[in-house]
Design a protein around this motif. Sequence first.
Motif, short mmCIF file in Angstrom:
data_model
loop_
_atom_site.label_atom_id
_atom_site.label_comp_id
_atom_site.label_asym_id
_atom_site.label_seq_id
_atom_site.Cartn_x
_atom_site.Cartn_y
_atom_site.Cartn_z
N SER A 1 -2.06 7.02 -5.97
CA SER A 1 -1.07 5.98 -5.65
C SER A 1 -0.13 5.73 -6.82
O SER A 1 1.06 5.48 -6.63
N GLN B 1 3.99 6.57 -6.33
CA GLN B 1 4.91 5.45 -6.48
C GLN B 1 5.99 5.71 -7.53
O GLN B 1 6.93 4.92 -7.65
N TRP C 1 7.08 1.32 -2.62
CA TRP C 1 5.84 0.64 -2.98
C TRP C 1 4.77 0.84 -1.93
O TRP C 1 3.59 0.91 -2.25
N TRP D 1 -1.15 -1.37 -9.73
CA TRP D 1 -0.08 -2.34 -9.98
C TRP D 1 -0.41 -3.25 -11.14
O TRP D 1 0.47 -3.62 -11.91
#
Length: 124
Positions: free
Chosen positions: A17, A21, A26, A59
């Motif tokens: 991920s 990204q 997102w 994140w």
Amino acid sequence: MNWRNPWLLLLLILVLSSAVQLDLPWWSLAVVSFVVGFTMAPSGPAAFGAGFGGAGLSWLLPAAWLSYQNNGLLAHRVAQLLPLGGSPVALVVLTGVVAGLVGGLAALSGTWLRQAVRPVPQTH
């Protein structure tokens, strides 16, 4: 190597991920989590945990690093817009939780879809 280990799934979701990204939107982390959950997760709880941890860290870590790099100035200003009391730490944690929920629910959905399409035969 047992790829059904939830810790390895978490690491796989984190790496994939984070990589996708870089060039994609997102929500691509949800697609990665869904595919990993569909193909590899042994159970729903393991899928949710791996998706939550992997996507959340994808994140949380960059947000924490960027906040550290500018002494939390931007995070403080954004946190003032939200009901976070201007706390950069709360904003970074909230960022990780939001991404974790997206990734966890996507991985869980992938696992549930696999179980619906290919149910485990019951023994009588």
